[in-house]
Design a protein around this motif. Structure first.
Motif, PDB file in Angstrom:
ATOM      1  N   ALA A  63     -58.764  -4.041 -18.312  1.00 35.89           N
ATOM      2  CA  ALA A  63     -58.543  -4.468 -19.537  1.00 35.89           C
ATOM      3  C   ALA A  63     -58.402  -5.881 -19.945  1.00 35.89           C
ATOM      4  O   ALA A  63     -59.029  -7.427 -20.589  1.00 35.89           O
ATOM      5  N   ALA A  66     -61.614  -8.444 -18.163  1.00 31.74           N
ATOM      6  CA  ALA A  66     -62.163  -8.579 -18.701  1.00 31.74           C
ATOM      7  C   ALA A  66     -62.139  -9.635 -19.350  1.00 31.74           C
ATOM      8  O   ALA A  66     -63.200 -10.032 -19.998  1.00 31.74           O
ATOM      9  N   ALA A  67     -60.967  -9.498 -20.492  1.00 35.68           N
ATOM     10  CA  ALA A  67     -60.222 -10.266 -21.407  1.00 35.68           C
ATOM     11  C   ALA A  67     -60.421 -11.935 -21.320  1.00 35.68           C
ATOM     12  O   ALA A  67     -60.798 -13.219 -21.640  1.00 35.68           O
ATOM     13  N   HIS A  86     -64.445   5.210 -17.150  1.00 34.49           N
ATOM     14  CA  HIS A  86     -64.062   5.051 -18.435  1.00 34.49           C
ATOM     15  C   HIS A  86     -64.946   3.857 -18.699  1.00 34.49           C
ATOM     16  O   HIS A  86     -65.449   2.852 -18.040  1.00 34.49           O
ATOM     17  N   GLU A  87     -65.100   3.958 -20.077  1.00 36.02           N
ATOM     18  CA  GLU A  87     -65.431   2.645 -20.860  1.00 36.02           C
ATOM     19  C   GLU A  87     -64.216   1.632 -21.051  1.00 36.02           C
ATOM     20  O   GLU A  87     -63.163   1.635 -21.379  1.00 36.02           O
ATOM     21  N   VAL A  88     -64.473  -0.302 -20.601  1.00 37.81           N
ATOM     22  CA  VAL A  88     -63.601  -1.425 -20.263  1.00 37.81           C
ATOM     23  C   VAL A  88     -64.361  -1.949 -21.001  1.00 37.81           C
ATOM     24  O   VAL A  88     -65.851  -2.730 -21.062  1.00 37.81           O
ATOM     25  N   ASP A  89     -64.257  -2.725 -23.051  1.00 41.37           N
ATOM     26  CA  ASP A  89     -64.359  -3.352 -23.226  1.00 41.37           C
ATOM     27  C   ASP A  89     -64.209  -4.929 -22.869  1.00 41.37           C
ATOM     28  O   ASP A  89     -63.612  -4.859 -22.488  1.00 41.37           O
ATOM     29  N   GLY A  90     -65.884  -5.272 -23.084  1.00 39.79           N
ATOM     30  CA  GLY A  90     -66.335  -6.846 -23.028  1.00 39.79           C
ATOM     31  C   GLY A  90     -66.304  -6.907 -21.534  1.00 39.79           C
ATOM     32  O   GLY A  90     -66.322  -8.324 -20.852  1.00 39.79           O
ATOM     33  N   ALA A  91     -66.214  -5.837 -19.944  1.00 39.67           N
ATOM     34  CA  ALA A  91     -66.031  -6.041 -18.800  1.00 39.67           C
ATOM     35  C   ALA A  91     -67.616  -6.080 -18.841  1.00 39.67           C
ATOM     36  O   ALA A  91     -68.483  -5.864 -18.709  1.00 39.67           O
ATOM     37  N   GLU A  92     -67.370  -7.045 -17.483  1.00 36.07           N
ATOM     38  CA  GLU A  92     -68.733  -7.991 -16.211  1.00 36.07           C
ATOM     39  C   GLU A  92     -68.475  -6.832 -14.946  1.00 36.07           C
ATOM     40  O   GLU A  92     -67.532  -7.601 -14.806  1.00 36.07           O
TER      41      GLU A  92
END
Length: 108
Positions: A63, A66-67, A86-92
């Motif tokens: 996280a 990604a941030a 797992h989904e990691v918000d904003g991860a490229e």
């Protein structure tokens, strides 16, 4: 786990660290490159295994990465498995090209 579990980024050691109270319980080692962060190894002390700390460490470290806007490159098998489940918000994510046969590291 418990309320006294914390994850912090230690740039001097190039790793994210998970602590239970004041005790270092594990870490996720990384290699920072321009525009990307390569996760290369994750380890939890045997005294703390089986308590879900690796998952907490991966979630918080990914996280944070990604941030930051850095592309995540998962060389570490644990981090790669975590990202696949797992989904990691904003991860490229840039998946590394690894040899299919570990004995053929030359790629020939």
């Amino acid at each position: 786990m418990t309320d006294d579990t914390t994850v912090t980024r230690n740039d001097e050691a190039s790793r994210y660290e998970i602590r239970v109270g004041d005790t270092l319980a594990g870490f996720a080692k990384f290699d920072q490159r321009p525009g990307e962060i390569r996760f290369i190894h994750t380890e939890v002390d045997p005294a703390f295994q089986g308590k879900g700390l690796a998952s907490i460490l991966a979630a918080d470290a990914l996280a944070d990465a990604a941030a930051s806007g850095a592309t995540i490159v998962p060389y570490c098998p644990y981090i790669a498995k975590y990202l696949k489940t797992h989904e990691v918000d904003g991860a490229e994510i840039r998946w590394p090209q690894l040899p299919t046969d570990p004995t053929d590291a030359t790629g020939q």
